[in-house]
Structures are given as C-alpha cells and as structure tokens.
Design a protein around this motif. Sequence first.
Motif, short mmCIF file in Angstrom:
data_model
loop_
_atom_site.label_atom_id
_atom_site.label_comp_id
_atom_site.label_asym_id
_atom_site.label_seq_id
_atom_site.Cartn_x
_atom_site.Cartn_y
_atom_site.Cartn_z
N TRP A 56 47.32 47.85 45.56
CA TRP A 56 45.98 47.40 45.92
C TRP A 56 45.12 47.58 44.67
O TRP A 56 44.89 48.70 44.21
CB TRP A 56 45.44 48.19 47.10
CG TRP A 56 46.19 47.90 48.37
CD1 TRP A 56 47.36 48.44 48.78
CD2 TRP A 56 45.79 46.97 49.39
NE1 TRP A 56 47.74 47.91 49.99
CE2 TRP A 56 46.79 47.01 50.39
CE3 TRP A 56 44.70 46.13 49.57
CZ2 TRP A 56 46.72 46.23 51.54
CZ3 TRP A 56 44.63 45.35 50.71
CH2 TRP A 56 45.63 45.40 51.69
N ILE A 57 44.67 46.49 44.14
CA ILE A 57 44.03 46.48 42.82
C ILE A 57 42.60 45.96 42.95
O ILE A 57 42.37 44.85 43.45
CB ILE A 57 44.82 45.59 41.85
CG1 ILE A 57 46.26 46.11 41.73
CG2 ILE A 57 44.15 45.55 40.48
CD1 ILE A 57 47.17 45.21 40.92
N THR A 58 41.65 46.77 42.51
CA THR A 58 40.26 46.34 42.47
C THR A 58 39.95 45.81 41.08
O THR A 58 40.56 46.21 40.09
CB THR A 58 39.29 47.47 42.81
OG1 THR A 58 39.48 48.55 41.89
CG2 THR A 58 39.52 47.97 44.22
N SER A 59 39.01 44.89 41.05
CA SER A 59 38.64 44.27 39.78
C SER A 59 37.17 43.92 39.81
O SER A 59 36.42 44.33 40.72
CB SER A 59 39.48 43.01 39.54
OG SER A 59 39.10 41.99 40.45
N SER A 60 36.76 43.16 38.84
CA SER A 60 35.38 42.67 38.82
C SER A 60 35.22 41.47 39.74
O SER A 60 34.14 40.89 39.80
CB SER A 60 35.00 42.27 37.39
OG SER A 60 35.93 41.32 36.88
N ASN A 61 36.30 41.13 40.46
CA ASN A 61 36.25 39.95 41.34
C ASN A 61 36.90 40.23 42.69
O ASN A 61 37.62 39.41 43.23
CB ASN A 61 36.93 38.76 40.65
CG ASN A 61 36.66 37.45 41.35
OD1 ASN A 61 35.58 37.24 41.89
ND2 ASN A 61 37.65 36.57 41.38
N GLY A 62 36.66 41.42 43.23
CA GLY A 62 37.16 41.73 44.56
C GLY A 62 38.39 42.61 44.57
O GLY A 62 38.69 43.33 43.60
N LEU A 63 39.12 42.54 45.68
CA LEU A 63 40.29 43.38 45.93
C LEU A 63 41.51 42.47 46.12
O LEU A 63 41.43 41.45 46.80
CB LEU A 63 40.06 44.23 47.18
CG LEU A 63 41.23 45.07 47.69
CD1 LEU A 63 41.58 46.18 46.70
CD2 LEU A 63 40.87 45.68 49.05
N THR A 64 42.64 42.89 45.51
CA THR A 64 43.86 42.10 45.61
C THR A 64 45.02 42.99 46.08
O THR A 64 45.23 44.07 45.54
CB THR A 64 44.24 41.48 44.25
OG1 THR A 64 43.15 40.69 43.78
CG2 THR A 64 45.48 40.61 44.36
#
Length: 981
Positions: A613-621
């Motif tokens: 589960w990876i968070t970024s500057s564009n939401g969660l994946t």
Amino acid sequence: SLPPSTARVTHILYLYQFCNEMCFLMNKLIASFFILFLSIHCVGQAPVLNFTHITDDQGLSNTSVEVIFQDSRGFIWFGTRDGLNRYDGYSIQIYRHDATQAYSLSNNYIKCIYEDQQHRLWIGTSKGLNYFDQEQQQFIHFLDKIEVNALCEDASKRLLVATAKQGLGYLDESQKSLQPVRFLPRNNTIQVFDFAKDKQQNVWMATNKGLLFLNERTQKTRLFPTTELYKLVIDAQQHIWAASHTEGLIVFDDQLSSFKTFRHDDNKSTSLGSDNVTSLWIDAQQKLWVGCLNGGLNLYNPIEKNFYNYEREPEKPRSLSQKSVQSLLGDKQGNLWVGTLRGGVNLYIPAAEKFQLYRQGLDKNSLSYNDIRAFCEDTKGNLWVGADGGGLNLFNRKMGTFRHYRHQPSDPSSIGSDAIMSITEDRKGNLWIATYGGGLNLFQAASGTFKRFVNKANDPTTISSNFVQKAFEDSKGNFWVATYGGGLNRLDRVSQTFTRIEKDSQNQTRFTGKKIIAINEDKDQNVWICTEDGGLNRYDLRTNKFSHYFNEEGVEQDLVVIFTDHKKRLWIGKKGLYLFDKQRDKFELFQDKAGFSKEFIKGMVEDSKGNLWITSSNGLTRFNPETQQYKKFNTRDGLQGLEFEDNSCLSAKDGQLFFGGVNGFNCFYPDKIRGNRFVPAVFVTDFQVSNKSVTRYDEDSPLEKDISFTDEIHLRYDQATFSFSFSALNYVVSENNQYAYRLDGLEDAWITAGTERKANYTNVQPGEYTFMVKATNNDGVWNDQARTIKVIISPPFWATWWFRLLALGALGYAIFAFFEFRRNLELKAFEEKKKNELFQLQLQFFTNISHEFRTPLSLILGPLERIKQLNTNQEFAHYYQTIFRNANRLMSLINELMDFRKVESGVLKLNVKENNLILFVEEIIDEFKDLSLKKQLIFEIKDDFDYTKVWFDAKILEKIILNLLNNSFKYSGEEAQIKVS
C-alpha cells in the motif's frame, strides 16, 4: 457391583466430566451472551453517513426536490418545484415548460414520476399528466390543468391516476381523460396521495381518510380509517408503513389487526425526528429510511425500536445539506438518494466508504490537528498519532476519541514542540518523540510528562540539532537519532549522551549529508539512511562501514521511503519505486505499470497478502509486486486527500493500516476493501457537430431521435467534424469510471480515454463507420458490451459514384470528340492537300499547255503581221485584221494564265510605286475611246476621293483594267453605260 473404591473413583471421574461439560456449556453461554451484547452494542451505534451534495451548483434546476426516480435504463430523475432533471452521474439535463413549444412539459412543479411495464415514463405535475417520449424528446399532455398526486399501474396494465380534486381514476389514453374507479367506497371526499403494491399485487393507497385497499381481481375495496396518510411502503414481512404529516410514522401488522405509531419526543434523541413525515424508503437490506420535515433523515433500528437521526451539521461538510427531507430513493446499486427542501440532493454511497477518516473537529476529544506526520503502536496496544502543528495524540480506537499532549511554553515537562515528526518505541517500552524545533522527547508514562533532549551550544555530547526527524533502534540495540540539518547521532541511553556520527570507527568511510529524511534497517543488518543532500547511506552493522547510493552528480536525491517486505526485499521510494538488487549491489527502477515514475512516493506498508500500500502525491495505490496488479484510490473513495505526508503510515498488529496526510488520517482493514462488481451500462448522452450540441429539433439536424436511442447517423461531408459524449451509469464514485472507444473504419485499436468522457473526430473522410464505446465502473470492472452507433458520411456531389460516372462519361466523350475533331482536321487538311495538289496539277497543265500554245501562236502572229504589211489588198485586210486581233487576244489570255501561275507560285512580285491613279486610268481608257464610240459604250470615272497619290503596281493594275475593258466589249451593238469606280 463395583468395589467401593473403584465406584468412588468412577463417581469422581463422572463428576469431573460433568463439571468439565458444565464449564464448557457455561463458557459457550457466556461467549454467546458476549457476542449478543456486542451485536446489540454495534447495532446501537448509528452508522456514519457521508453525503455527496448535488445542488444548483451542479446544474440542478431547483433545490427543492419533490421526487427521485430511477428508470429501467439506469438514469436518475429529480422532480423539483421548477423542472424535471435527468442525471447520469456527471451532468444534469433539464426539462421545463415552454409556452412556445407544444411538446414541452405541461408544468414545472413535479409531483410524481412513474415508469410503466412498457418502459414509458409518466410525469405528474401540479397542472397535468405527461407521457415523456424519450426517443423523440416530446411530452404528450393528458389531463390538462389537473394536479396529479401519484401514479400506479394495475395488473391489467391500466394506469391508475390519483388527482388532487378529480379523485382516483384510470387513464383513457385515446380520449385523454380520466375514467373513474366505480367500485371505490361511496365517499367523494377520498383523496389518494400514494400507492403501494403487496406480494399479491394488491394495491394499497394512502388517503386523507386512512389506508385504502384495492383488490383488482375481485374489484373489492376496504378502507381502514386512520389519520391522513401521505406515503406508503411495504416491507418483506408485509408490514405496511405509512407516513403522516401530523401523527408521525404508522406501521400496520400483516393482518391489519393493529398498528403502532412512532412520534417525535423532545426528551428522546432516538425518537423520530419530526411528526411531519414526508417520505419513506425500504432499501435492499430491508432498512427503513424515513424523511421528515424539519426532522432530517431517520434510520429505523428494528432491535431497539427507535431511530438514528441525521441532520445538518455545519461543522461537517459531508453531513445532510438540509434538515427537511422531501423524497427518498434507493437505487439498483444500494445508494441512498435524499431530496431535501431547498438543499438539493444528498447521495450516500455505502460502497464508497472504503476508508475511515479522522479529522479535527469541534469536539474537544477529536483529532488535535489535521496534518498528520507519525503513527506508533506501543506494546500495550495504544496508538499514538503525531500531528505537525498539533502535538501528540493518544488515540482510543474503540471510542474514536483522542487525548492531546501539547507544548506548553511555561511547562518544561511538556512536549518540546507541537510539530511531531516521528514516534518510536524502543525494546524497553520507552516512547521517543522526534519534534521539529523541540529536540528529542522521552515520554514518561507514569507522570504523563516529557523529558527533552536538546542541543546545547559548545557541548558535543548533546544532540546535534533540535530539528529531529527520526529516532530508530537497530537490531543490535544501537539507538540512532536522525536530524534535519544536524546529521546523524547515536544516543547512549545509559549516560544519556549523544555521539555525532560523521565517519566509521576506523575512519575509513564517511557518512554523507546533514538533512536526514528517513532511517530503517533491512533483514541483513544494514541500516539505511536517506538524506536530502547526501544521497542514500548504508551502514553495515557487521563491518561498521558506510557505503553510498543515489549520490551521483545530476541524480535527484528526493529520497523519502525505506521499506523491507516479508521477502526481505528492500524498496526505496522517491520519484519512482526502486528495488535493491543485492547481487549487483544496485537499485533499479521497478516496472512502472502503476505509473509510480510520475509520482513522488511518500509512504509504504505491506498487508497480510503481500500487497504493498503506497501513498504518493497523487493518492493511495494498492500494488502487488508479484502480479503487478494495482488499484488506485482517490478522495472520492474516502481518502483524506490526494497528498500524504512523508513516512506517515503504519501497519498495526491486527492488520489495520493507517495513513496520514494534510487533511487528517485514514485507517482501514485491507480485507474489508470490497470492489464494486456492478457492471454499468454506457450511454451516448450528447452528439456535437463542429463543437455544437445537436438535437433532433435543430435545423438541418442529422438526428431523427434522441442520441441515447440513436443507432445510425447520416452526416454530410461538411459535417465531418463531430464528437460523442458518453456516460457509464455507475453512481459509486462515478468520477473514477474508465472509458475506451474507437471509430471502426478509422481506428484499428481501442482508444483508452481514462476518465475522459468525450471522443472527438475532425474532418473524417466520407464513408461508413461504427462508433463504439465501452466503460468500467469505479473499480475497473468492464462492460464488454459496447454501445455502437453507425456513422455514414455522405461525400460531396462531385465525389459521388454517379457524378464520377457522369464525369468519366463526359471525359470519355471529350476524348472521343477531341480525337474525332483532330481526325476531321486531318481529313480536311488531307482533302485540302489533295485539292491543292489537283489544283497545282491543273495549273501546271494549263501552264504547260499555255507554253505549247504560245510558241505556235507567236509563229502565227509574226507571219500574219508580215502578210498584213505586204498585202495591201483591201479585200483581205478585214480578214487579216480579225485574225490578228484574235491572235493577240489569245496571246493576252495565254500571258494572263502564265502570270496567274507566277502569282500562285510566288514568282510574280509586286512593283509598287506612288502614282496618280486617276491620270493612269484615264490614259488607258483614252486608247479605247474610238472603239467605245463604235460600240456605243460610255466610260465614266467617278473620283469621289483624292486618288492623286496612290501606291500601286502599274503593270498589274493595267492588266486588270484592260481585262475589265475587254469584258465590256461583249455588249457591242447594245446601248449601255458602264461606270467604272
């Protein structure tokens, strides 16, 4: 018969077994009671409802919504006090009354909407009933100026119409009139407000006199007198729920032998919100929803026989928009639509609530601040939450409340700063809090105070900087303290002194960088330290040596995340996801199927199934490294926002995941994230030609019916720039629906459009094409049954087959005519050539014969002239003169013939000089004066112009004049007058 000792032992064993069984039963009983208690406790808690609002800002014609309806195709219809609205999940199409249009809506105040078994849509208004022909976009009017309360279709497919003043009747479509129901009770004052059907298809009616029953087969009715009723619903147990505007909610049992009333009670928060009930709905889970005027939305609790109440809460932007509810609808996907008075539509999507969200609120026990930077679960199961600007929070996960620890400038035992960067528990259970500007803080649980470790000038045994990023304990018990600007420190927790790390103990390798972002350890006892200014440092706990990565010149050092998964793989998150290759001692960019190379990775945790589960500057994946399948989530899925904070994530011991961002934090159990399996139908909702929307009523329109029903479109060559807009009727996070389209005949492959809902085509060549579009729901489930429309673009007349055939024929004829003309020219030229050749032959013949004649004639003239001179016999003189004259004439003719030959052959040339033409002519005529008198001829010269100076060939002109004069003597013996001009 057993010995006493054996019997005693046996009895003891039986007693022991009995006690064990009783204990087992008691345990089961206690467990069952505990489970039941928990169930009741859970049921007693009101479900959290977060609403999406649809108002005039989204295009709603009016914010007072009287009725909400979903048709068989899946469109949602809003009947308001000012027009009818069709909603496709994105945009709203409005229908209103227009006095200039015969087929517009009869009135703008919508009272009811109904679809019959033939899928015809009926609209009841305050002034008339309308059948809406959706294909032709026409409203056919019935019952003009009659207020229609409700509509229902009976078993014979007859439309029952409840009116405000004309009572109840069947619609006669041919006569456009209302036929009364003859077997109703003899009470002309009965007014019907709503219909409901039971399992036997009996019709129940809410009336001003109570509950009215109608059995159409037996044509029997029965009135159950109660208070005035306005709305009805029937649940799975055949209980009839009725709404009253004054008496609250009434429920009749299945035998109609008794009923119960639910009323509002100011002293009970769990009572009905208001006695004025306006709307009812039973959803697919048999939950009863009740809308009240000034009483909000109410959910019936069947266990405790009370209600959960939902009203407008100004501090909660996703609460109900207005406290007066007018209409309710549960759609095919289980979404709840709530129409309000002056508050528009509220949409509750249960499937969209994937992530629980915590934010700062007005409640003192809510989160202290929304910018969440750190999480930590201690050995006691307490969850600590650090806010960047809000201090430290102790989160009670059961109660959903927070206890705050804030910086107090006057209290040195308070936390050093409210800017919390990270929270760490060491192996002894001590809690260490890294703060920005407040140093490293040790939480002393017994007193609830903090001990601060701060930088002291000129004391190298203190921490190197008060801007602490992270405290970390490695597998060997070393306690590392990473600062932002002060580099790396190691804390001796016994002496409570710090050692500043700049190189290894043998002074062979160095630590690079001062601004540390993250620190972690892999499974091979390597401590990895990310810096903002020195790349990635690896410290080998076995060799005590430093090595470096991502420190090449020109390489972006945007390192944020260090993570080790259950397979001991080391991941680095920066702009892109990198995996460490131990064999090559190198980090490589992992395959970019999920698009991580375009996003700054902020945090990473792993669930029990191996998903990252990876968070970024564009939401969660959610990303599976093995299958490389991924799913992206955004704010419409319930995330706090698209931007998350660096390393603000946690996987709790029970599997619950936590992610912090700038607008609070989310928590959820990955196994409970359920995908939406609904397969949406896709419709073309708009057609544009040259960027202008086209309807069937537009002048020169190519549409014969509404575009959503159109299967074939014929376009002219000058309409070859066009576009289609489309919508998938999935209302669960519709913004995440995905689309693909193609124009078969022009495009060989599908065009992946993402969330874009429009396909544009420019200057398409004439021909036959098929436009196809398909869609997914918000979770990527495709509807492979594409919507297709045949597009035929007619060529210009000069490009049509018949014109080309005519042009080809004309060209062929022109070519034929050209060659025919050329052939004729050639034939004419050949004929002229032959004529000329013949003429030349004739001329040559006459020339030759003239030469032949001239020679003997010359021989005749010579002797004849000699004879004439020698023979003076007057008797023969006349004969000599005649012979001589005719011989000379013959010679003259021969000479003329030879001169003509010279002219034709170009040998004879003009000898032009300036002379007096009149004098020249008079001299010639004068020689013939005697002869003319003898012949009785008169010669007259008319000189109307001045001929004294004329250019001419005297010799040729003399011959011409002589020829004329000689011809004139044929009139010899006749009176004549010849005028020579």
